[in-house]
Enzyme design. Structure first.
Site, PDB file in Angstrom:
ATOM      1  N   ARG A 167       0.805  -1.213   0.000  1.00 12.84           N
ATOM      2  CA  ARG A 167       0.000   0.000   0.000  1.00 12.84           C
ATOM      3  C   ARG A 167       0.846   1.276   0.000  1.00 12.84           C
ATOM      4  NH1 ARG A 167      -4.373  -0.450   4.369  1.00 12.84           N
ATOM      5  NH2 ARG A 167      -2.469  -0.344   5.567  1.00 12.84           N
TER       6      ARG A 167
ATOM      7  N   LYS B 277       2.440 -19.609   6.286  1.00 12.59           N
ATOM      8  CA  LYS B 277       1.797 -19.942   7.545  1.00 12.59           C
ATOM      9  C   LYS B 277       1.551 -18.678   8.361  1.00 12.59           C
ATOM     10  CE  LYS B 277       4.196 -21.361  11.112  1.00 12.59           C
ATOM     11  NZ  LYS B 277       5.129 -20.755  12.077  1.00 12.59           N
TER      12      LYS B 277
ATOM     13  N   ASP C 147       5.625 -24.791   4.176  1.00 10.08           N
ATOM     14  CA  ASP C 147       6.192 -25.108   5.485  1.00 10.08           C
ATOM     15  C   ASP C 147       7.689 -25.068   5.231  1.00 10.08           C
ATOM     16  OD1 ASP C 147       7.444 -26.396   7.645  1.00 10.08           O
ATOM     17  OD2 ASP C 147       5.543 -27.333   8.173  1.00 10.08           O
ATOM     18  N   HIS C 148       8.331 -23.972   5.614  1.00  5.92           N
ATOM     19  CA  HIS C 148       9.698 -23.789   5.126  1.00  5.92           C
ATOM     20  C   HIS C 148      10.666 -24.845   5.669  1.00  5.92           C
ATOM     21  CE1 HIS C 148      10.426 -21.638   8.913  1.00  5.92           C
ATOM     22  NE2 HIS C 148      11.720 -21.693   8.668  1.00  5.92           N
TER      23      HIS C 148
ATOM     24  N   LYS D  82      14.257 -27.229   3.911  1.00  6.77           N
ATOM     25  CA  LYS D  82      15.630 -27.284   4.431  1.00  6.77           C
ATOM     26  C   LYS D  82      16.316 -28.523   3.867  1.00  6.77           C
ATOM     27  CE  LYS D  82      14.593 -24.769   8.678  1.00  6.77           C
ATOM     28  NZ  LYS D  82      15.404 -23.560   8.663  1.00  6.77           N
TER      29      LYS D  82
ATOM     30  N   GLU E 151      15.571 -22.798  19.941  1.00  7.36           N
ATOM     31  CA  GLU E 151      16.000 -21.490  19.430  1.00  7.36           C
ATOM     32  C   GLU E 151      16.489 -20.630  20.579  1.00  7.36           C
ATOM     33  OE1 GLU E 151      13.381 -19.749  16.142  1.00  7.36           O
ATOM     34  OE2 GLU E 151      11.990 -20.872  17.383  1.00  7.36           O
TER      35      GLU E 151
ATOM     36  N   ASP F 293       2.749 -22.618  16.671  1.00  2.00           N
ATOM     37  CA  ASP F 293       3.770 -22.000  15.837  1.00  2.00           C
ATOM     38  C   ASP F 293       4.769 -23.030  15.278  1.00  2.00           C
ATOM     39  OD1 ASP F 293       5.181 -19.702  14.776  1.00  2.00           O
ATOM     40  OD2 ASP F 293       6.690 -20.018  16.328  1.00  2.00           O
TER      41      ASP F 293
ATOM     42  N   HIS G 106       5.975 -27.604  11.548  1.00  2.01           N
ATOM     43  CA  HIS G 106       7.337 -28.102  11.338  1.00  2.01           C
ATOM     44  C   HIS G 106       7.603 -29.456  12.037  1.00  2.01           C
ATOM     45  CE1 HIS G 106       7.577 -24.094   9.934  1.00  2.01           C
ATOM     46  NE2 HIS G 106       7.972 -23.509  11.040  1.00  2.01           N
TER      47      HIS G 106
ATOM     48  N   LYS H 203      11.683 -21.210  22.750  1.00  2.91           N
ATOM     49  CA  LYS H 203      12.432 -19.983  22.465  1.00  2.91           C
ATOM     50  C   LYS H 203      13.251 -19.630  23.702  1.00  2.91           C
ATOM     51  CE  LYS H 203       9.578 -18.234  18.838  1.00  2.91           C
ATOM     52  NZ  LYS H 203      10.412 -18.560  17.679  1.00  2.91           N
TER      53      LYS H 203
HETATM   54  C1  BG6 Z   1       8.707 -20.056  11.960  1.00  4.46           C
HETATM   55  C2  BG6 Z   1       8.157 -19.706  13.314  1.00  4.46           C
HETATM   56  O1  BG6 Z   1       7.807 -20.847  11.252  1.00  4.46           O
HETATM   57  O2  BG6 Z   1       9.928 -20.758  12.123  1.00  4.46           O
HETATM   58  C3  BG6 Z   1       9.163 -18.915  14.130  1.00  4.46           C
HETATM   59  O3  BG6 Z   1       6.985 -18.943  13.146  1.00  4.46           O
HETATM   60  C4  BG6 Z   1      10.473 -19.650  14.196  1.00  4.46           C
HETATM   61  O4  BG6 Z   1       8.682 -18.662  15.442  1.00  4.46           O
HETATM   62  C5  BG6 Z   1      10.931 -20.013  12.803  1.00  4.46           C
HETATM   63  O5  BG6 Z   1      11.419 -18.803  14.826  1.00  4.46           O
HETATM   64  C6  BG6 Z   1      12.176 -20.855  12.857  1.00  4.46           C
HETATM   65  O6  BG6 Z   1      12.649 -21.001  11.557  1.00  4.46           O
HETATM   66  P1  BG6 Z   1      14.184 -21.279  11.281  1.00  4.46           P
HETATM   67  O7  BG6 Z   1      14.256 -21.531   9.820  1.00  4.46           O
HETATM   68  O8  BG6 Z   1      14.918 -20.061  11.729  1.00  4.46           O
HETATM   69  O9  BG6 Z   1      14.529 -22.464  12.117  1.00  4.46           O
END
Ligand code: BG6
Length: 511
Positions: free
Chosen positions: A64, A171, A200-201, A205, A239, A258, A263, A363
């Site tokens: 925007r 997501k 779903d990233h 990986k 993390e 999350d 994942h 976290k």
């Molecule tokens: C995301 C979560 O899907 O994955 C985050 O929403 C998380 O909270 C992140 O930190 C972790 O991704 P990566 O690739 O850094 O392990």
């Protein structure tokens, strides 16, 4: 030992039925967002710099704010210089950036989509490319329905050749089963499942993709991959970071939604699934869904026995003092959102009966480490009686990140006149074996969308089955069945998580 690759003909097929990525216009809805700067543009630049982006790919940032294409390019350059996995080459950047554009529009105004259509057509005609469009929804999920409806009402969803246009959804995909279903229904009124790519990233990986190769391309693993030989499985995603600037989203989500719903359950599926009949996206995803359906529901009072939920308080991480979760900007001071969860799940099928899977994620833990550890059963304590106490079971660890690779713990004799047994590791590191940094997950996933390969994307039923499982736990938590615990930032989580796994006679791996 796992050695350097020796074959001159390395295993090169993709996991799915990969075709060639096709040139297209990638429209990013939410171009001012963090994901665009941190992940999408750096990934596209890296693909371009390594020669993997098909010629004729154009990137159009839709947002925007009032800005010119020149301004957008220079913001994206700065972001890429900060977040790219390799340093930015001026010439390669200029080449890539010449195909990056900014389009000012409003998600809520239909005219914006009509104008976008015209803008894309002009680009396509002037450059002589067919009207293939990839719509990337990187906006807040609250905006998804509005964007989808507008795409439909302006005809931007109309199918032409081979599954174009395509839609990518970031997501979170819903926040429970009911909302995920509703969103799926809307998406599938506008696009077909085959045009829909739910990201779903973690599936992109490199090491996650390696799980199936490790299992099904090596005779030695699959033959022992079952309840006869495996004692339990540990999946950890730890993390050191806190919640960054995402208070609004995170406080509504929490660690279970999350990280576990997507994942970690995807990792459970890849670890536990049966061999698919072929490598087509649907054969693989069919097998994954069967795992989700076989998960024993954790509901009611069982939730207190099989799950742990906790939140971090102030502490020190990597030597630095950090706030507690309730002191983070934007978090209510009485928030009961979990930033850590551990759980035991069971898969009620023939292969896995009696083998618990322990999952943990949190976290503000001491470090970043994501891995899957397969703990094999111990040998009978018959031979090596005197050394038996020291005998540790075999463990196969698939390290997702950092230091991607795999290791296998075996017992060996320490040199010397007596039989003293010690564990050693056979270790494979991507970096030393292949000599390069693995591509970022988004590089692989973006390329797969362009190649119409949905193997590494969650299908509708996967998403819904995962929510069904998670909802059982969540509902019990909401009824106060499992009380919220606290852990200091920089610790490995609450002691109750240690007790959860200790009931099985074991402990969490030191990461
Ligand atoms: C995301 C979560 O899907 O994955 C985050 O929403 C998380 O909270 C992140 O930190 C972790 O991704 P990566 O690739 O850094 O392990």
């Amino acid at each position: 030992m796992f050695n350097n690759p020796t074959s001159t003909n390395p295993f090169r097929v993709g996991l799915g039925s990969r075709t060639v990525p096709e040139p297209c216009s990638i429209v990013i809805f939410g171009a001012s967002g963090d994901l665009t700067r941190r992940k999408l543009i750096p990934a596209l630049y890296n693909l371009s710099a390594s020669g993997n982006l098909p010629p004729g790919v154009r990137v159009i940032g839709f947002a925007r704010r009032d800005k010119t294409t020149e301004q957008f390019r220079s913001e994206m350059e700065e972001a890429t210089r900060t977040f790219s996995r390799r340093s930015v080459d001026d010439k390669l950047w200029a080449n890539f950036a010449s195909n990056v554009y900014y389009f000012r529009g409003d998600f809520h105004i239909r005219q914006s989509y009509i104008d976008l259509d015209r803008y894309l057509s002009e680009l396509e005609t002037s450059q002589g490319f067919p009207p293939r469009r990839l719509f990337y929804l990187s906006a807040s999920p609250d905006e998804f329905p509005c964007i989808l409806n507008n795409l439909r009402e302006t005809g931007l969803n109309k199918i032409h050749e081979s599954n174009w246009p395509r839609i990518v959804l970031e997501k979170p995909f819903g926040n429970d089963l009911a909302s995920a279903r509703k969103l799926n229904e809307l998406v599938l009124e506008v696009f077909r499942e085959s045009q829909t790519f739910r990201i779903d990233h973690y599936l992109g990986k490199e090491t996650a993709q390696n799980i199936l190769v490790l299992r099904f391309a090596n005779k030695i693993f699959e033959s022992v991959w079952n309840a006869n030989y495996i004692d339990h499985v540990q999946i950890s995603a730890c993390e050191s970071l806190g919640i960054g600037g995402r208070a609004g989203y995170y406080d509504k989500a929490g660690a279970l939604r999350d990280m576990v719903q997507n994942h970690l359950l995807q990792f459970v599926c890849l670890t536990a699934m049966e061999p698919p009949s072929d490598l087509s996206p649907d054969s693989i995803r069919d097998e994954k869904v069967k795992v989700l359906r076989a998960l024993r529901p954790i509901v009611g009072n069982d939730v207190a026995l099989y799950t742990v939920r906790a939140q971090y308080t102030a502490g020190r991480v990597e030597g630095q003092p950090v706030f507690g979760y309730r002191q983070e900007t934007g978090i209510p001071t009485d928030s009961s959102t979990e930033t850590y969860t551990a759980l035991r799940l069971d898969i009620d099928n023939w292969r896995w009966s009696g083998v618990p899977f322990f999952l943990r994620t949190g976290k503000r833990l001491p470090k970043n480490a994501t891995e899957i550890a397969i703990h094999f059963k111990a040998v009978p304590p018959v031979l090596f009686r005197s050394s038996a106490l020291d005998l540790e079971e075999n463990v196969l660890v698939i390290r997702i990140q950092p230091d991607e690779g795999a290791s296998l713990r075996i017992a060996v004799k320490r040199p010397g006149p007596t039989v003293t047994i010690e564990p050693v590791k056979m270790d494979f590191h991507y970096r030393t074996s292949f000599g390069s940094v693995s591509p970022d997950a988004y590089e692989r996933l973006l390329l797969d969308v362009m190649a119409n390969d949905s193997t590494l994307f969650a299908r509708r039923d996967e998403v819904e089955e995962a929510w069904r499982f998670v909802d059982g736990i969540r509902n019990a938590w909401d009824q106060g069945i499992c009380k919220l615990l606290f852990y200091s930032a920089g610790s490995w989580g609450p002691e109750e998580a240690d007790r959860l796994i200790a009931k099985h006679g074991t402990f969490w791996r030191r990461l």
